[in-house]
Design a protein around this motif. Structure first.
Motif, PDB file in Angstrom:
ATOM      1  N   PHE A 263      -0.392   1.714  -4.490  1.00 31.44           N
ATOM      2  CA  PHE A 263      -0.555   0.903  -3.251  1.00 31.44           C
ATOM      3  C   PHE A 263      -0.956   1.802  -2.168  1.00 31.44           C
ATOM      4  CE2 PHE A 263       1.910  -1.981  -5.668  1.00 31.44           C
ATOM      5  CZ  PHE A 263       1.586  -3.336  -5.197  1.00 31.44           C
ATOM      6  N   GLU A 264      -1.646   1.316  -1.217  1.00 34.29           N
ATOM      7  CA  GLU A 264      -1.574   1.989   0.213  1.00 34.29           C
ATOM      8  C   GLU A 264      -1.330   1.024   1.280  1.00 34.29           C
ATOM      9  OE1 GLU A 264      -2.654   5.098   0.818  1.00 34.29           O
ATOM     10  OE2 GLU A 264      -3.203   5.532  -1.105  1.00 34.29           O
ATOM     11  N   ILE A 265      -0.455   1.544   2.159  1.00 34.09           N
ATOM     12  CA  ILE A 265       0.106   1.005   3.173  1.00 34.09           C
ATOM     13  C   ILE A 265      -0.756   0.986   4.598  1.00 34.09           C
ATOM     14  CG2 ILE A 265       2.043   0.156   4.500  1.00 34.09           C
ATOM     15  CD1 ILE A 265       2.419  -0.458   1.614  1.00 34.09           C
ATOM     16  N   MET A 266      -1.225   0.117   5.183  1.00 34.67           N
ATOM     17  CA  MET A 266      -1.689   0.138   6.505  1.00 34.67           C
ATOM     18  C   MET A 266      -1.089  -0.819   7.480  1.00 34.67           C
ATOM     19  SD  MET A 266      -5.558  -0.562   5.402  1.00 34.67           S
ATOM     20  CE  MET A 266      -6.190  -0.649   7.027  1.00 34.67           C
ATOM     21  N   GLU A 267      -0.910  -0.443   8.658  1.00 34.99           N
ATOM     22  CA  GLU A 267      -0.401  -0.957   9.682  1.00 34.99           C
ATOM     23  C   GLU A 267      -1.203  -1.828  10.620  1.00 34.99           C
ATOM     24  OE1 GLU A 267       2.236   0.198  13.488  1.00 34.99           O
ATOM     25  OE2 GLU A 267       3.190   0.778  11.606  1.00 34.99           O
ATOM     26  N   ILE A 268      -0.889  -3.278  10.517  1.00 37.17           N
ATOM     27  CA  ILE A 268      -1.648  -4.105  11.168  1.00 37.17           C
ATOM     28  C   ILE A 268      -0.778  -5.112  12.125  1.00 37.17           C
ATOM     29  CG2 ILE A 268      -3.581  -6.023  11.118  1.00 37.17           C
ATOM     30  CD1 ILE A 268      -4.305  -4.960   8.374  1.00 37.17           C
ATOM     31  N   LYS A 269      -0.920  -5.004  13.484  1.00 37.38           N
ATOM     32  CA  LYS A 269      -0.248  -5.708  14.349  1.00 37.38           C
ATOM     33  C   LYS A 269       1.328  -5.470  14.304  1.00 37.38           C
ATOM     34  CE  LYS A 269      -3.662  -9.454  15.349  1.00 37.38           C
ATOM     35  NZ  LYS A 269      -3.584 -11.050  15.123  1.00 37.38           N
ATOM     36  N   LYS A 271       2.702  -4.567  11.338  1.00 39.73           N
ATOM     37  CA  LYS A 271       3.392  -4.960  10.082  1.00 39.73           C
ATOM     38  C   LYS A 271       2.795  -4.210   8.832  1.00 39.73           C
ATOM     39  CE  LYS A 271       5.346  -8.933  11.600  1.00 39.73           C
ATOM     40  NZ  LYS A 271       6.898  -8.899  11.542  1.00 39.73           N
ATOM     41  N   PRO A 272       3.500  -3.649   8.307  1.00 36.33           N
ATOM     42  CA  PRO A 272       2.937  -2.956   6.979  1.00 36.33           C
ATOM     43  C   PRO A 272       2.205  -3.649   6.015  1.00 36.33           C
ATOM     44  CG  PRO A 272       5.341  -3.174   6.513  1.00 36.33           C
ATOM     45  CD  PRO A 272       4.946  -4.049   8.013  1.00 36.33           C
ATOM     46  N   LEU A 273       1.181  -3.987   5.862  1.00 40.86           N
ATOM     47  CA  LEU A 273       0.323  -4.572   5.030  1.00 40.86           C
ATOM     48  C   LEU A 273      -0.246  -3.712   3.669  1.00 40.86           C
ATOM     49  CD1 LEU A 273      -1.578  -7.053   7.311  1.00 40.86           C
ATOM     50  CD2 LEU A 273       0.413  -7.253   6.345  1.00 40.86           C
ATOM     51  N   SER A 274      -0.392  -4.183   2.609  1.00 43.56           N
ATOM     52  CA  SER A 274      -0.601  -3.328   1.369  1.00 43.56           C
ATOM     53  C   SER A 274      -2.016  -3.580   0.853  1.00 43.56           C
ATOM     54  CB  SER A 274       0.299  -3.646   0.378  1.00 43.56           C
ATOM     55  OG  SER A 274       0.189  -4.964  -0.132  1.00 43.56           O
ATOM     56  N   ILE A 275      -2.730  -2.573   0.529  1.00 45.88           N
ATOM     57  CA  ILE A 275      -3.819  -2.425  -0.513  1.00 45.88           C
ATOM     58  C   ILE A 275      -3.463  -1.987  -2.049  1.00 45.88           C
ATOM     59  CG2 ILE A 275      -6.223  -1.546  -0.904  1.00 45.88           C
ATOM     60  CD1 ILE A 275      -6.144  -1.144   2.425  1.00 45.88           C
ATOM     61  N   TYR A 276      -3.722  -2.607  -2.899  1.00 40.85           N
ATOM     62  CA  TYR A 276      -3.418  -2.274  -4.118  1.00 40.85           C
ATOM     63  C   TYR A 276      -4.638  -2.107  -5.116  1.00 40.85           C
ATOM     64  CZ  TYR A 276      -3.011  -7.517  -4.627  1.00 40.85           C
ATOM     65  OH  TYR A 276      -3.212  -8.788  -4.427  1.00 40.85           O
ATOM     66  N   TYR A 277      -4.588  -1.116  -5.990  1.00 37.71           N
ATOM     67  CA  TYR A 277      -5.763  -0.907  -6.923  1.00 37.71           C
ATOM     68  C   TYR A 277      -5.231  -0.416  -8.457  1.00 37.71           C
ATOM     69  CZ  TYR A 277      -4.870   3.672  -4.499  1.00 37.71           C
ATOM     70  OH  TYR A 277      -4.246   4.737  -4.202  1.00 37.71           O
TER      71      TYR A 277
END
Length: 277
Positions: A263-269, A271-277
């Protein structure tokens, strides 16, 4: 004169000692909840507490036990072991109609076999109060729920003639009409496209923020859980793997451990949103 007794500083709930001052912050205490099928535990000694007035999402891989836990804490599925304290009383000791006035659940399978209009479906939410004899108050609650879910133009339309998103909103309106403080939704975004799923989550947030409902969801979409929840409880192999605020649970390390992918975690507004691969 007998001196008045001070209330205890700590009380026992489900065998756990909780500061008495904090008891009112929670509506449900779950301890060592267990369910077995054919001798195999699908939920194994699960314990957690559910805070009032918040959105809690249950997440985890397929077969982790999320929906089974939801079924047990709503009393749709019988527990094999453990305890559920609901508002200071063993969940099993509540009378059905009394419980239905406090707690509502919407399961994954909501396909009615009856030919019902939207208004008739929503009216079922008032059954715990008046049965088949609707009062003026019941009709007002039904009208309020239909308006809240923006279904006025569909109120006389049959459920099977609606789109998936409209039908899901109609069932949510039924839950709103039931007018319980606590609402449990099992995969409310299931089979909805991105537009309708996102709107459904916005509705969940509004029910909590505007109407003061405590919302408990089972979700597969972890980014919806991250963006719209206050707390997350993650399950793996029938046990609680992580429980905490969104920020505490949504980390690379936690998600990799739960789902076994990177996973990678990005902060948007914020909030910690995730990208998984």
């Amino acid at each position: 004169m007998i001196a008045s007794q001070k209330p205890p500083a700590r009380i026992s709930v489900c065998g756990a000692v909780v500061p008495a001052a904090e008891r009112k912050l929670f509506f449900m205490f779950v301890e060592n909840l267990t369910k077995k099928y054919d001798g195999k535990a699908v939920v194994n000694e699960v314990s957690f507490t559910i805070p009032k007035g918040k959105v809690l999402s249950l997440i985890g891989p397929n077969g982790a036990g999320k929906s089974t836990v939801m079924g047990m804490i709503s009393r749709l599925i019988a527990q094999d072991d453990g305890a559920v304290d609901f508002e200071g009383r063993d969940l099993r000791r509540w009378k059905s109609r009394e419980l239905a006035r406090r707690l509502a659940i919407l399961t994954q399978t909501n396909n009615s076999q009856m030919k019902l209009t939207v208004e008739e479906l929503v009216a079922f939410g008032r059954f715990p109060y008046s049965g088949n004899h609707l009062t003026q108050e019941d009709r007002e609650k039904i009208d309020q729920a239909i308006r809240y879910m923006e279904l006025d133009e569909f109120r006389d339309q049959f459920i099977d003639e609606l789109s998936g998103g409209q039908r899901q909103r109609a069932y949510i309106a039924m839950v709103i009409a039931q007018d319980t403080e606590y609402v449990l939704l099992d995969e409310p975004t299931n089979n909805l496209d991105i537009y309708h799923a996102t709107n459904m989550m916005k509705i969940v947030r509004r029910l909590c923020d505007e109407l003061g409902k405590t919302m408990i969801l089972v979700l597969h979409e972890i980014n919806y859980a991250a963006f719209y929840s206050d707390y997350i409880c993650a399950f793996v192999d029938g046990r609680v793997a992580k429980f905490g605020t969104v920020e505490e649970v949504m980390t690379r390390e936690n998600l990799a451990e739960i789902y076994r992918v990177d996973f990678e975690i990005m902060e948007i507004k914020g909030k910690p949103l995730s990208i998984y691969y």
